[in-house]
Design a protein around this motif. Structure first.
Motif, mmCIF file in Angstrom:
data_model
loop_
_atom_site.group_PDB
_atom_site.id
_atom_site.type_symbol
_atom_site.label_atom_id
_atom_site.label_comp_id
_atom_site.label_asym_id
_atom_site.label_seq_id
_atom_site.Cartn_x
_atom_site.Cartn_y
_atom_site.Cartn_z
ATOM 1 N N VAL A 1 0.833 -1.205 0.000
ATOM 2 C CA VAL A 1 0.000 0.000 0.000
ATOM 3 C C VAL A 1 0.867 1.254 0.000
ATOM 4 N N LEU A 2 1.920 1.255 0.825
ATOM 5 C CA LEU A 2 2.805 2.418 0.853
ATOM 6 C C LEU A 2 3.518 2.598 -0.482
ATOM 7 N N ALA A 3 3.963 1.507 -1.102
ATOM 8 C CA ALA A 3 4.647 1.605 -2.393
ATOM 9 C C ALA A 3 3.718 2.185 -3.455
ATOM 10 N N VAL A 4 2.473 1.734 -3.480
ATOM 11 C CA VAL A 4 1.509 2.264 -4.458
ATOM 12 C C VAL A 4 1.275 3.753 -4.223
ATOM 13 N N MET A 5 1.136 4.149 -2.957
ATOM 14 C CA MET A 5 0.917 5.565 -2.647
ATOM 15 C C MET A 5 2.128 6.404 -3.045
ATOM 16 N N LEU A 6 3.334 5.907 -2.768
ATOM 17 C CA LEU A 6 4.534 6.653 -3.135
ATOM 18 C C LEU A 6 4.683 6.762 -4.653
ATOM 19 N N ILE A 7 4.352 5.682 -5.366
ATOM 20 C CA ILE A 7 4.435 5.723 -6.827
ATOM 21 C C ILE A 7 3.447 6.741 -7.393
ATOM 22 N N ALA A 8 2.215 6.723 -6.871
ATOM 23 C CA ALA A 8 1.211 7.680 -7.344
ATOM 24 C C ALA A 8 1.633 9.116 -7.020
ATOM 25 N N LEU A 9 2.124 9.332 -5.786
ATOM 26 C CA LEU A 9 2.558 10.674 -5.406
ATOM 27 C C LEU A 9 3.764 11.118 -6.234
ATOM 28 N N GLY A 10 4.723 10.205 -6.419
ATOM 29 C CA GLY A 10 5.902 10.539 -7.207
ATOM 30 C C GLY A 10 5.552 10.847 -8.647
ATOM 31 N N ALA A 11 4.647 10.069 -9.225
ATOM 32 C CA ALA A 11 4.239 10.323 -10.608
ATOM 33 C C ALA A 11 3.555 11.679 -10.731
ATOM 34 N N GLY A 12 2.730 12.019 -9.730
ATOM 35 C CA GLY A 12 2.074 13.323 -9.760
ATOM 36 C C GLY A 12 3.071 14.469 -9.649
ATOM 37 N N ILE A 13 4.036 14.334 -8.728
ATOM 38 C CA ILE A 13 5.048 15.382 -8.562
ATOM 39 C C ILE A 13 5.903 15.499 -9.822
ATOM 40 N N TYR A 14 6.319 14.353 -10.362
ATOM 41 C CA TYR A 14 7.167 14.357 -11.556
ATOM 42 C C TYR A 14 6.441 15.013 -12.732
ATOM 43 N N THR A 15 5.180 14.639 -12.937
ATOM 44 C CA THR A 15 4.415 15.196 -14.056
ATOM 45 C C THR A 15 4.179 16.691 -13.871
ATOM 46 N N THR A 16 3.849 17.086 -12.629
ATOM 47 C CA THR A 16 3.600 18.500 -12.363
ATOM 48 C C THR A 16 4.852 19.336 -12.595
ATOM 49 N N LEU A 17 5.994 18.850 -12.082
ATOM 50 C CA LEU A 17 7.239 19.591 -12.268
ATOM 51 C C LEU A 17 7.624 19.661 -13.745
ATOM 52 N N SER A 18 7.479 18.544 -14.457
ATOM 53 C CA SER A 18 7.805 18.533 -15.883
ATOM 54 C C SER A 18 6.945 19.528 -16.651
ATOM 55 N N ASN A 19 5.650 19.544 -16.357
ATOM 56 C CA ASN A 19 4.759 20.485 -17.052
ATOM 57 C C ASN A 19 5.103 21.927 -16.708
ATOM 58 N N ASN A 20 5.420 22.188 -15.429
ATOM 59 C CA ASN A 20 5.753 23.556 -15.031
ATOM 60 C C ASN A 20 7.037 24.039 -15.704
ATOM 61 N N LEU A 21 8.037 23.162 -15.751
ATOM 62 C CA LEU A 21 9.290 23.559 -16.397
ATOM 63 C C LEU A 21 9.085 23.828 -17.890
ATOM 64 N N ARG A 22 8.307 22.968 -18.523
ATOM 65 C CA ARG A 22 8.039 23.171 -19.955
ATOM 66 C C ARG A 22 7.189 24.424 -20.182
ATOM 67 N N ASN A 23 6.254 24.673 -19.275
ATOM 68 C CA ASN A 23 5.446 25.889 -19.420
ATOM 69 C C ASN A 23 6.308 27.142 -19.257
ATOM 70 N N ASN A 24 7.282 27.072 -18.338
ATOM 71 C CA ASN A 24 8.183 28.217 -18.171
ATOM 72 C C ASN A 24 9.016 28.448 -19.433
ATOM 73 N N ILE A 25 9.496 27.351 -20.026
ATOM 74 C CA ILE A 25 10.261 27.495 -21.268
ATOM 75 C C ILE A 25 9.380 28.032 -22.388
ATOM 76 N N ASP A 26 8.145 27.515 -22.477
ATOM 77 C CA ASP A 26 7.226 28.003 -23.510
ATOM 78 C C ASP A 26 6.942 29.495 -23.330
ATOM 79 N N ALA A 27 6.776 29.918 -22.089
ATOM 80 C CA ALA A 27 6.525 31.337 -21.833
ATOM 81 C C ALA A 27 7.744 32.177 -22.232
ATOM 82 N N GLN A 28 8.923 31.655 -21.958
ATOM 83 C CA GLN A 28 10.150 32.362 -22.327
ATOM 84 C C GLN A 28 10.283 32.471 -23.845
#
Length: 265
Positions: free
Chosen positions: A14-41
């Motif tokens: 259960v903890l592994a599934v929660m960490l994977i879901a949380l990590g995937a959310g953080i990774y995707t959010t950070l990736s989108n934010n970085l790309r959005n910053n580059i797109d804005a630039q």
């Protein structure tokens, strides 16, 4: 497989599934934010260059003069090329160097006077994000503007985040497994005592003995109480059976003595 081991595995899973879901959310959010910053630039650089461009008209031909000094409009790490309708580079920023081709040739076929195109492409072995914008006047396209920024920083940041989350997740799951095994052992220890006491009662046939009851009224406490209640009932039934047999023996003793006397006579 013991209950203790199953509980530990379930905790860890259960903890592994929660960490994977949380990590995937953080990774995707950070990736989108970085790309959005580059797109804005990229978009900001393109808008500044196009805003500084001048429109000239020769007879019925419209022409857009893009500023020659493109470096004053771009952010650090951003490269700019100006492309004519024949897909030839006519102007570029100094950091482009000897490279004299469009950053993203395929995007030129998709650009319209109303729409820009953004792609991730490989240029000279480097992964870059390219914004292809139209240079147009009154819906008449006279060229293209491509603004590119390297994705090395984004890739490195995401790589470090991935390694950190992987190591942190592995350590977290391992710690959860150890703590879960300890907690499961502590929680199931009263059941072990109940099992050992019940086995000792069965071996010694000592129905006067009772299993120890925990102080709290949880599931294990109710189980011990029910087990002791069952032992009380069994003890009562066993003693009733003994009294019945004793009474029957007493009642049969006199007739049997008489019969034995008659037989002897």
């Amino acid at each position: 497989m013991s209950i203790r081991l199953r509980l530990t595995l379930w905790y860890s899973l259960v903890l592994a599934v929660m960490l994977i879901a949380l990590g995937a959310g953080i990774y995707t959010t950070l990736s989108n934010n970085l790309r959005n910053n580059i797109d804005a630039q990229l978009s900001d650089t393109a808008d500044r260059i196009l805003s500084a461009s001048r429109v000239r008209q020769f007879s019925n031909i419209l022409q857009v003069d893009v500023p020659e000094e493109l470096d004053i409009f771009k952010a650090p790490g951003v490269a700019v090329v100006v492309i004519d309708n024949d897909h030839q580079v006519v102007r570029k920023s100094r950091n482009v160097g000897a490279f004299n081709e469009p950053f993203d040739p395929d995007a030129l076929e998709l650009v319209t006077p109303q729409n820009s195109v953004t792609h991730d492409v490989n240029v000279g072995g480097a992964q870059v994000r390219v914004l292809s914008a139209p240079i147009a006047v009154s819906d008449q396209q006279v060229g293209y503007l491509q603004v590119a920024a390297t994705l090395d920083d984004v890739t490195e940041s995401l790589r470090q985040l991935g390694v950190l989350m992987l190591l942190g997740g592995a350590i977290g799951v391992l710690a959860a497994a150890i703590v879960g095994a300890f907690l499961a052992r502590q929680a199931l220890q009263p059941m072990d005592r109940i099992t050992q006491t019940a086995a000792a009662i069965a071996r010694a046939r000592d129905l006067d003995r009772r299993v120890p009851q925990p102080g709290n009224a949880d599931e294990i406490g109710r189980l011990a109480e029910t087990f002791n209640f069952m032992l009380d009932r069994l003890d009562g039934l066993f003693k009733s059976q003994q009294r019945f047999v004793a009474d029957i023996s007493h009642e049969l003793r006199t007739p049997l003595t008489t019969i034995r006397g008659n037989v002897d006579l």
